[in-house]
Design a protein around this motif. Sequence first.
Motif, PDB file in Angstrom:
ATOM      1  N   ASP A  18       0.809  -1.221   0.000  1.00  0.00           N
ATOM      2  CA  ASP A  18       0.000   0.000   0.000  1.00  0.00           C
ATOM      3  C   ASP A  18       0.838   1.264   0.000  1.00  0.00           C
ATOM      4  O   ASP A  18       0.318   2.350  -0.161  1.00  0.00           O
ATOM      5  CB  ASP A  18      -0.940   0.027   1.209  1.00  0.00           C
ATOM      6  N   SER A  19       2.144   1.127   0.194  1.00  0.00           N
ATOM      7  CA  SER A  19       3.015   2.295   0.244  1.00  0.00           C
ATOM      8  C   SER A  19       4.307   2.009  -0.506  1.00  0.00           C
ATOM      9  O   SER A  19       4.898   0.926  -0.370  1.00  0.00           O
ATOM     10  CB  SER A  19       3.340   2.657   1.687  1.00  0.00           C
ATOM     11  N   PRO A  21       1.562   1.664  -5.321  1.00  0.00           N
ATOM     12  CA  PRO A  21       0.834   2.806  -5.872  1.00  0.00           C
ATOM     13  C   PRO A  21       1.778   3.739  -6.624  1.00  0.00           C
ATOM     14  O   PRO A  21       2.926   3.912  -6.233  1.00  0.00           O
ATOM     15  CB  PRO A  21       0.270   3.519  -4.638  1.00  0.00           C
ATOM     16  N   MET A  22       1.292   4.288  -7.716  1.00  0.00           N
ATOM     17  CA  MET A  22       2.043   5.293  -8.457  1.00  0.00           C
ATOM     18  C   MET A  22       1.160   6.533  -8.553  1.00  0.00           C
ATOM     19  O   MET A  22       0.127   6.511  -9.204  1.00  0.00           O
ATOM     20  CB  MET A  22       2.390   4.816  -9.860  1.00  0.00           C
ATOM     21  N   ARG A  23       1.559   7.583  -7.881  1.00  0.00           N
ATOM     22  CA  ARG A  23       0.800   8.837  -7.909  1.00  0.00           C
ATOM     23  C   ARG A  23       1.561   9.839  -8.756  1.00  0.00           C
ATOM     24  O   ARG A  23       2.781   9.935  -8.675  1.00  0.00           O
ATOM     25  CB  ARG A  23       0.616   9.409  -6.501  1.00  0.00           C
ATOM     26  N   PHE A  24       0.850  10.573  -9.573  1.00  0.00           N
ATOM     27  CA  PHE A  24       1.521  11.546 -10.430  1.00  0.00           C
ATOM     28  C   PHE A  24       2.252  12.610  -9.622  1.00  0.00           C
ATOM     29  O   PHE A  24       3.224  13.173 -10.085  1.00  0.00           O
ATOM     30  CB  PHE A  24       0.538  12.179 -11.412  1.00  0.00           C
ATOM     31  N   GLY A  25       1.823  12.848  -8.398  1.00  0.00           N
ATOM     32  CA  GLY A  25       2.506  13.817  -7.552  1.00  0.00           C
ATOM     33  C   GLY A  25       3.787  13.292  -6.935  1.00  0.00           C
ATOM     34  O   GLY A  25       4.549  14.047  -6.345  1.00  0.00           O
ATOM     35  N   SER A  26       4.033  11.993  -7.060  1.00  0.00           N
ATOM     36  CA  SER A  26       5.240  11.415  -6.454  1.00  0.00           C
ATOM     37  C   SER A  26       5.966  10.501  -7.438  1.00  0.00           C
ATOM     38  O   SER A  26       6.409   9.423  -7.077  1.00  0.00           O
ATOM     39  CB  SER A  26       4.871  10.651  -5.184  1.00  0.00           C
ATOM     40  N   GLU A  41      -3.162   2.596  -9.322  1.00  0.00           N
ATOM     41  CA  GLU A  41      -3.798   3.808  -8.815  1.00  0.00           C
ATOM     42  C   GLU A  41      -3.137   5.107  -9.293  1.00  0.00           C
ATOM     43  O   GLU A  41      -2.961   6.046  -8.515  1.00  0.00           O
ATOM     44  CB  GLU A  41      -3.822   3.798  -7.278  1.00  0.00           C
ATOM     45  N   PRO A  42      -2.811   5.225 -10.569  1.00  0.00           N
ATOM     46  CA  PRO A  42      -2.134   6.458 -11.001  1.00  0.00           C
ATOM     47  C   PRO A  42      -3.009   7.712 -10.904  1.00  0.00           C
ATOM     48  O   PRO A  42      -2.493   8.810 -10.802  1.00  0.00           O
ATOM     49  CB  PRO A  42      -1.775   6.164 -12.463  1.00  0.00           C
ATOM     50  N   PHE A  43      -4.322   7.537 -10.892  1.00  0.00           N
ATOM     51  CA  PHE A  43      -5.210   8.685 -10.846  1.00  0.00           C
ATOM     52  C   PHE A  43      -5.843   8.924  -9.486  1.00  0.00           C
ATOM     53  O   PHE A  43      -6.718   9.753  -9.337  1.00  0.00           O
ATOM     54  CB  PHE A  43      -6.303   8.548 -11.908  1.00  0.00           C
ATOM     55  N   ALA A  44      -5.387   8.181  -8.499  1.00  0.00           N
ATOM     56  CA  ALA A  44      -5.959   8.315  -7.146  1.00  0.00           C
ATOM     57  C   ALA A  44      -5.531   9.617  -6.499  1.00  0.00           C
ATOM     58  O   ALA A  44      -4.574  10.219  -6.803  1.00  0.00           O
ATOM     59  CB  ALA A  44      -5.535   7.141  -6.277  1.00  0.00           C
TER      60      ALA A  44
END
Length: 93
Positions: A41-42, A63-68, A90-93
């Motif tokens: 999850d991290s 998870p892959m977030r566009f902010g990170s 979860e790129p758009f989460a």
Amino acid sequence: EHVDVFLLHNPPLGALSDELLNELGQLRKQGKARLTGISADSIDIVPELLRRCGEVINAIEVPMRFGSLEAFSAAAQECCNHDIAVFAREPFA
């Protein structure tokens, strides 16, 4: 018959016993799974997963977030250095 990817989803680190990791390795050796690994999850847990499981698993999902993206890229590079496939979710989460 086999599955392409068999992942343990967000297991507590304490649950990753040698016995459990050996079972994951056996799934691959027996041809029941092409890839075995951990879904976390991290992204922060990747170094610990590599330390504890890097000899047995060959896939990690994080998870892959566009902010990170920098953190994701660094973790992905670490995994690649260990010949471990990386699945981004979860790129758009």
